[in-house]
Design an enzyme around this catalytic site. Sequence first.
Site, mmCIF file in Angstrom:
data_model
loop_
_atom_site.group_PDB
_atom_site.id
_atom_site.type_symbol
_atom_site.label_atom_id
_atom_site.label_comp_id
_atom_site.label_asym_id
_atom_site.label_seq_id
_atom_site.Cartn_x
_atom_site.Cartn_y
_atom_site.Cartn_z
ATOM 1 N N LYS A 37 0.826 -1.202 0.000
ATOM 2 C CA LYS A 37 0.000 0.000 0.000
ATOM 3 C C LYS A 37 0.862 1.256 0.000
ATOM 4 O O LYS A 37 0.604 2.212 -0.747
ATOM 5 C CB LYS A 37 -0.905 0.017 1.242
ATOM 6 C CG LYS A 37 -1.823 1.235 1.303
ATOM 7 C CD LYS A 37 -2.398 1.487 2.684
ATOM 8 C CE LYS A 37 -1.403 2.215 3.559
ATOM 9 N NZ LYS A 37 -2.004 2.887 4.714
ATOM 10 N N ASN A 38 1.903 1.258 0.825
ATOM 11 C CA ASN A 38 2.735 2.457 0.966
ATOM 12 C C ASN A 38 3.555 2.748 -0.282
ATOM 13 O O ASN A 38 4.097 3.846 -0.420
ATOM 14 C CB ASN A 38 3.653 2.323 2.183
ATOM 15 C CG ASN A 38 2.893 2.414 3.489
ATOM 16 O OD1 ASN A 38 1.749 2.861 3.523
ATOM 17 N ND2 ASN A 38 3.516 1.983 4.570
ATOM 18 N N ARG A 117 -4.541 10.943 4.444
ATOM 19 C CA ARG A 117 -3.475 11.939 4.466
ATOM 20 C C ARG A 117 -2.602 11.895 3.218
ATOM 21 O O ARG A 117 -2.128 12.919 2.743
ATOM 22 C CB ARG A 117 -2.600 11.747 5.705
ATOM 23 C CG ARG A 117 -3.279 12.058 7.012
ATOM 24 C CD ARG A 117 -2.262 12.035 8.133
ATOM 25 N NE ARG A 117 -1.169 12.940 7.876
ATOM 26 C CZ ARG A 117 -1.164 14.233 8.203
ATOM 27 N NH1 ARG A 117 -2.206 14.772 8.787
ATOM 28 N NH2 ARG A 117 -0.114 14.990 7.942
ATOM 29 N N CYS A 141 -4.004 13.130 12.970
ATOM 30 C CA CYS A 141 -4.526 11.781 12.858
ATOM 31 C C CYS A 141 -4.305 11.077 14.181
ATOM 32 O O CYS A 141 -3.677 11.610 15.084
ATOM 33 C CB CYS A 141 -3.854 11.017 11.717
ATOM 34 S SG CYS A 141 -2.118 10.675 11.993
ATOM 35 N N ARG A 146 1.778 14.667 12.456
ATOM 36 C CA ARG A 146 2.335 14.591 11.110
ATOM 37 C C ARG A 146 2.244 15.938 10.395
ATOM 38 O O ARG A 146 1.524 16.094 9.410
ATOM 39 C CB ARG A 146 1.601 13.532 10.278
ATOM 40 C CG ARG A 146 1.633 12.135 10.874
ATOM 41 C CD ARG A 146 1.260 11.105 9.823
ATOM 42 N NE ARG A 146 0.906 9.836 10.407
ATOM 43 C CZ ARG A 146 0.655 8.727 9.703
ATOM 44 N NH1 ARG A 146 0.713 8.752 8.409
ATOM 45 N NH2 ARG A 146 0.337 7.615 10.304
ATOM 46 N N LEU A 150 7.519 20.055 6.317
ATOM 47 C CA LEU A 150 8.591 19.575 5.458
ATOM 48 C C LEU A 150 8.193 19.623 3.986
ATOM 49 O O LEU A 150 9.022 19.911 3.110
ATOM 50 C CB LEU A 150 8.988 18.153 5.852
ATOM 51 C CG LEU A 150 9.529 17.972 7.278
ATOM 52 C CD1 LEU A 150 9.824 16.503 7.550
ATOM 53 C CD2 LEU A 150 10.777 18.805 7.498
ATOM 54 N N LYS A 187 14.423 16.628 8.990
ATOM 55 C CA LYS A 187 13.988 15.366 9.583
ATOM 56 C C LYS A 187 13.603 14.428 8.443
ATOM 57 O O LYS A 187 13.030 14.859 7.440
ATOM 58 C CB LYS A 187 12.780 15.593 10.505
ATOM 59 C CG LYS A 187 12.242 14.345 11.167
ATOM 60 C CD LYS A 187 11.043 14.686 12.041
ATOM 61 C CE LYS A 187 10.460 13.434 12.697
ATOM 62 N NZ LYS A 187 9.280 13.752 13.525
ATOM 63 N N ASP A 332 5.710 0.926 11.653
ATOM 64 C CA ASP A 332 4.474 0.261 11.248
ATOM 65 C C ASP A 332 4.410 -1.200 11.681
ATOM 66 O O ASP A 332 3.389 -1.859 11.473
ATOM 67 C CB ASP A 332 4.295 0.347 9.730
ATOM 68 C CG ASP A 332 3.773 1.701 9.286
ATOM 69 O OD1 ASP A 332 3.393 2.508 10.151
ATOM 70 O OD2 ASP A 332 3.720 1.950 8.066
ATOM 71 N N ILE A 354 9.242 7.527 16.170
ATOM 72 C CA ILE A 354 8.715 8.145 14.948
ATOM 73 C C ILE A 354 7.461 8.973 15.232
ATOM 74 O O ILE A 354 7.369 10.145 14.851
ATOM 75 C CB ILE A 354 8.410 7.083 13.883
ATOM 76 C CG1 ILE A 354 9.623 6.168 13.674
ATOM 77 C CG2 ILE A 354 7.997 7.758 12.576
ATOM 78 C CD1 ILE A 354 10.868 6.864 13.201
ATOM 79 N N ARG A 424 -8.027 -0.779 5.381
ATOM 80 C CA ARG A 424 -7.184 0.242 4.760
ATOM 81 C C ARG A 424 -5.844 -0.333 4.325
ATOM 82 O O ARG A 424 -5.238 0.176 3.389
ATOM 83 C CB ARG A 424 -6.940 1.402 5.728
ATOM 84 C CG ARG A 424 -8.148 2.258 6.033
ATOM 85 C CD ARG A 424 -7.749 3.412 6.946
ATOM 86 N NE ARG A 424 -6.532 4.040 6.455
ATOM 87 C CZ ARG A 424 -5.456 4.305 7.222
ATOM 88 N NH1 ARG A 424 -5.446 3.981 8.495
ATOM 89 N NH2 ARG A 424 -4.390 4.891 6.696
#
Length: 445
Positions: A37-38, A117, A141, A146, A150, A187, A332, A354, A424
């Site tokens: 997914k990512n 997002r 979230c 987040r 950046l 970052k 994750d 994180i 998701r």
Amino acid sequence: MVTRERRAGARWVYYMDRIRIIGGNPLNGVIPISGAKNAALPLMIASLLTSDTLTLENVPHLADVEQLVRILGNHGVDIAVNGRRERQTDGYSRTIHFTCRTIADTTAPYDLVSKMRASFWVIGPLLAREGKARVSLPGGCAIGTRPVDLFIEGLQALGATMEIDGGYINATAPKGGLIGTRYTFPKVSVGASHVMMMAASLARGTTVIGNAAREPEVVDLANCLNAMGAKITGAGTQTITIEGVTSLSGARHRVLPDRIETGTYAMAVAMAGGDVVLEGTRADLLETALETIRRSGAEITDTADGIRVVRNGGGIKPVDIVTDPFPGFPTDLQAQFMALMTKSSGVSHITETIFENRFMHVQELARLGAKISLSGQTAKIEGVQRLRGAPVMATDLRASVSLVIAGLAAEGETMVSRVYHLDRGFERLEEKLTRCGAIVERVSD
């Protein structure tokens, strides 16, 4: 509460689902690993950069992917889907064709961006191709704020003018387009690295990104952009160089295997016991996580088809971890590893570096009998011999699957609610586990 949507005739039907687990069965068999997914989300967004067709193979069928399909359609992307069944494992794979002849709308409205997002990332391609973009701020979230600072600073370095007005970012490129630059992120940010690479691909001159994210998904996007005609080197290192080109063409690209799904099922086997081949994945995508699982007592080996995970008879050993950007232990997989440690033979510690609010699963694991205490961003887990099933509630995507893993090893019934979080990021989770001997079913109200 509305959870997920399913097609019924010509309209969408909404319903609530839960997942029921009867623990105690080891896992044995084959689990096909889906496309990541990512990786799929930024690859889909890259279709905005060209008027030609971008074809993506191995796209997972997930709620986030379907939401992004709707968002891209709002910008003028035509989408055609092909699906096929693969081999004896009956894994599901989709090929999707994205064609954006013209940008129909450079505005990404709040009602779409607020639902996912990653849709904020369209700001880079829209700005690069059209010279302007109006994108809603995504807000916070469940697992952290987040901030988009950046993203804004990186695009400003490329010459864009950025103004915040009424909850939206109005971005404008200089006359003649974005301009190559040298920029170092203060970052590491995977999302901002994605956006910077996409925007810089069509900028004038050369862009050098310092302190870039090194995640495999960043490399996957760079490979796809290069297939489209971009000139990107250094992806997978802290310094990425992009030589801007005047236009990009279409391409065909296969989405890499999902390393988070791979790690999740590896931990499920380590916790429930058994012998499972995770088919179609690659060990190099998550070497730190796999080594950590080995230290907990599981055997992990490469096979011709993927990765084999075995734990038969031996106990679970306590292991301390600290989450870090790639190649460190992924945030994750933190919740899943915590679930595994709840049945270890001693005390383990997990430090989250994180996200500032990624321990919401702790209280739900405690409902199953886990002994976990928090001190700042570190969790202390005292392993217990037995977990007992209970009703639990998912709080975010990765937390939800940690409850499923714990339920596989708990005595009796565990009922997980709010499983729209699972939809998701995990394709057909209950089916994959059931095929390996777990008692898992989706219950629709």
